[in-house]
Scaffold this motif. Structure first.
Motif, PDB file in Angstrom:
ATOM      1  N   GLU A   1       0.830  -1.204   0.000  1.00 27.35           N
ATOM      2  CA  GLU A   1       0.000   0.000   0.000  1.00 27.35           C
ATOM      3  C   GLU A   1       0.864   1.253   0.000  1.00 27.35           C
ATOM      4  O   GLU A   1       0.551   2.243  -0.672  1.00 27.35           O
ATOM      5  CB  GLU A   1      -0.930  -0.015   1.222  1.00 27.35           C
ATOM      6  CG  GLU A   1      -1.959   1.100   1.221  1.00 27.35           C
ATOM      7  CD  GLU A   1      -2.879   1.019   2.427  1.00 27.35           C
ATOM      8  OE1 GLU A   1      -3.773   1.871   2.528  1.00 27.35           O
ATOM      9  OE2 GLU A   1      -2.693   0.115   3.265  1.00 27.35           O
ATOM     10  N   HIS A   2       1.978   1.227   0.754  1.00 24.42           N
ATOM     11  CA  HIS A   2       2.877   2.376   0.814  1.00 24.42           C
ATOM     12  C   HIS A   2       3.503   2.631  -0.550  1.00 24.42           C
ATOM     13  O   HIS A   2       3.572   3.790  -0.993  1.00 24.42           O
ATOM     14  CB  HIS A   2       3.980   2.132   1.851  1.00 24.42           C
ATOM     15  CG  HIS A   2       3.510   2.247   3.263  1.00 24.42           C
ATOM     16  ND1 HIS A   2       3.630   3.416   3.983  1.00 24.42           N
ATOM     17  CD2 HIS A   2       2.900   1.364   4.092  1.00 24.42           C
ATOM     18  CE1 HIS A   2       3.136   3.236   5.199  1.00 24.42           C
ATOM     19  NE2 HIS A   2       2.696   1.999   5.278  1.00 24.42           N
TER      20      HIS A   2
ATOM     21  N   GLU B   1       2.393   1.710  -3.554  1.00 23.00           N
ATOM     22  CA  GLU B   1       1.375   2.131  -4.515  1.00 23.00           C
ATOM     23  C   GLU B   1       1.007   3.599  -4.319  1.00 23.00           C
ATOM     24  O   GLU B   1       0.927   4.367  -5.286  1.00 23.00           O
ATOM     25  CB  GLU B   1       0.134   1.251  -4.369  1.00 23.00           C
ATOM     26  CG  GLU B   1      -0.940   1.548  -5.398  1.00 23.00           C
ATOM     27  CD  GLU B   1      -2.152   0.642  -5.244  1.00 23.00           C
ATOM     28  OE1 GLU B   1      -3.114   0.838  -5.989  1.00 23.00           O
ATOM     29  OE2 GLU B   1      -2.121  -0.242  -4.367  1.00 23.00           O
ATOM     30  N   LEU B   2       0.797   4.021  -3.058  1.00 27.85           N
ATOM     31  CA  LEU B   2       0.462   5.416  -2.782  1.00 27.85           C
ATOM     32  C   LEU B   2       1.614   6.334  -3.177  1.00 27.85           C
ATOM     33  O   LEU B   2       1.391   7.432  -3.707  1.00 27.85           O
ATOM     34  CB  LEU B   2       0.128   5.586  -1.298  1.00 27.85           C
ATOM     35  CG  LEU B   2      -0.230   7.004  -0.841  1.00 27.85           C
ATOM     36  CD1 LEU B   2      -1.504   7.480  -1.522  1.00 27.85           C
ATOM     37  CD2 LEU B   2      -0.388   7.055   0.678  1.00 27.85           C
TER      38      LEU B   2
ATOM     39  N   LEU C   1       1.400   6.633   6.166  1.00 33.75           N
ATOM     40  CA  LEU C   1       0.880   6.866   4.822  1.00 33.75           C
ATOM     41  C   LEU C   1       0.789   8.360   4.523  1.00 33.75           C
ATOM     42  O   LEU C   1       0.986   8.786   3.380  1.00 33.75           O
ATOM     43  CB  LEU C   1      -0.494   6.210   4.670  1.00 33.75           C
ATOM     44  CG  LEU C   1      -0.509   4.690   4.503  1.00 33.75           C
ATOM     45  CD1 LEU C   1      -1.934   4.167   4.528  1.00 33.75           C
ATOM     46  CD2 LEU C   1       0.178   4.286   3.211  1.00 33.75           C
TER      47      LEU C   1
ATOM     48  N   TYR D   1       2.606  10.084   1.486  1.00 29.75           N
ATOM     49  CA  TYR D   1       1.887  10.895   0.506  1.00 29.75           C
ATOM     50  C   TYR D   1       2.519  12.280   0.370  1.00 29.75           C
ATOM     51  O   TYR D   1       2.634  12.816  -0.739  1.00 29.75           O
ATOM     52  CB  TYR D   1       0.424  11.017   0.911  1.00 29.75           C
ATOM     53  CG  TYR D   1      -0.393  11.858  -0.040  1.00 29.75           C
ATOM     54  CD1 TYR D   1      -0.718  11.399  -1.313  1.00 29.75           C
ATOM     55  CD2 TYR D   1      -0.832  13.128   0.319  1.00 29.75           C
ATOM     56  CE1 TYR D   1      -1.444  12.168  -2.190  1.00 29.75           C
ATOM     57  CE2 TYR D   1      -1.567  13.904  -0.550  1.00 29.75           C
ATOM     58  CZ  TYR D   1      -1.873  13.420  -1.800  1.00 29.75           C
ATOM     59  OH  TYR D   1      -2.595  14.193  -2.679  1.00 29.75           O
TER      60      TYR D   1
ATOM     61  N   THR E   1      -2.311   0.527 -12.116  1.00 27.80           N
ATOM     62  CA  THR E   1      -3.631  -0.031 -11.799  1.00 27.80           C
ATOM     63  C   THR E   1      -3.872  -1.387 -12.455  1.00 27.80           C
ATOM     64  O   THR E   1      -4.899  -1.994 -12.242  1.00 27.80           O
ATOM     65  CB  THR E   1      -4.751   0.925 -12.254  1.00 27.80           C
ATOM     66  OG1 THR E   1      -4.609   1.178 -13.673  1.00 27.80           O
ATOM     67  CG2 THR E   1      -4.666   2.243 -11.502  1.00 27.80           C
TER      68      THR E   1
ATOM     69  N   ASP F   1      -4.413  -4.261  -9.910  1.00 25.67           N
ATOM     70  CA  ASP F   1      -5.723  -4.248  -9.269  1.00 25.67           C
ATOM     71  C   ASP F   1      -6.781  -4.824 -10.193  1.00 25.67           C
ATOM     72  O   ASP F   1      -7.648  -5.595  -9.779  1.00 25.67           O
ATOM     73  CB  ASP F   1      -6.106  -2.806  -8.885  1.00 25.67           C
ATOM     74  CG  ASP F   1      -5.131  -2.228  -7.864  1.00 25.67           C
ATOM     75  OD1 ASP F   1      -4.485  -3.025  -7.168  1.00 25.67           O
ATOM     76  OD2 ASP F   1      -5.021  -0.986  -7.783  1.00 25.67           O
TER      77      ASP F   1
END
Length: 247
Positions: free
Chosen positions: A2-3, A5-6, A144, A148, A204, A207
């Motif tokens: 998640e880190h 990807e963000l 996060l 960001y 993406t 996903d």
């Protein structure tokens, strides 16, 4: 995961300049030389990396509805979200003043070349946009939020560095008179925005693949259920037929 990807989404897909066109005044004014663009870009990275996590803490523990519950149950119903703009801008202004003092102390030449645009980082909409996007997207953790902030700063840095390098080369090119200056700069910015948007499919694709696999699995499960139901009905019919024949 998640880190990562963000981080890459905030740099390429949700780029402050190319996706939302924030911070365009500094982007256009300070991008005539690579050296000044690097200095301002580094300052923006630092300010975003500090202000976004700080504003996340303010939002989570002071501003949002029920955030003051740590003071006691009687404060659980307080909602100070209407103070978000004031608090965020105050945090940003404090950090920009710190950056201005540091740059003036350690690099007077960069301080003079940046001029008025260094203190104007305080009213740069890209800096405030980072905190507001963090709030609207409801980023769940402080890590996060820091991720960001750094990613958004790097995205803005890459944008101003790329346009500064191109503008230095364009200076020696035969640009039509009607497009010289900001005209050709806007055209190049639009072309770079299209290029940065192409990263969307790369980030993406995984996903979409996972969603496709999950839908295929669910379809297979439904088909298996239908087959099982049909077999149960057949066994019931056979049992009824055997009973009738025995009678």
């Amino acid at each position: 995961m998640e880190h990562i990807e963000l981080f890459f989404k905030s740099i390429f897909i949700d780029n402050m300049v190319f996706a939302t066109f924030l911070g365009m005044c500094s982007y256009l004014a300070v991008s005539k030389k690579v050296s000044t663009a690097v200095g301002l870009g580094a300052a923006v990275i630092f300010v975003l990396a500090v202000t976004v996590p700080l504003n996340w803490l303010l939002d989570q523990y002071i501003l949002k509805e029920g955030a003051l519950v740590w003071l006691g149950p009687e404060y659980a119903e307080y909602d100070l979200s209407f103070l978000s703009f004031i608090m965020f801008i105050a945090t940003i202004a404090t950090m920009v003043q710190l950056v201005e003092i540091i740059v003036e102390k350690f690099s007077p030449s960069l301080y003079n070349s940046l001029g008025i645009f260094l203190p104007l980082i305080a009213v740069n909409c890209a800096i405030l946009g980072g905190s507001l996007f963090m709030q609207s997207r409801e980023i769940p953790t402080l890590g996060l939020a820091l991720n960001y902030g750094i990613g958004s700063g790097i995205g803005w840095f890459l944008a101003i560095l790329a346009i500064a390098a191109i503008r230095e080369k364009i200076r020696y090119s035969s640009v039509p008179p009607a497009l010289r200056g900001l005209g050709i700069t806007f055209i190049v910015t639009g072309l770079m925005a299209i290029g940065f948007m192409s990263f969307g499919g790369m980030l993406t694709g995984g996903d979409e693949g996972e969603e496709k696999e999950s839908t295929e699995v669910s379809i297979q499960k439904e088909e298996k259920k239908e087959v099982d139901v049909a077999e149960d009905e057949k066994t019931k019919e056979l049992a009824e037929i055997t009973k009738e024949t025995e009678k």
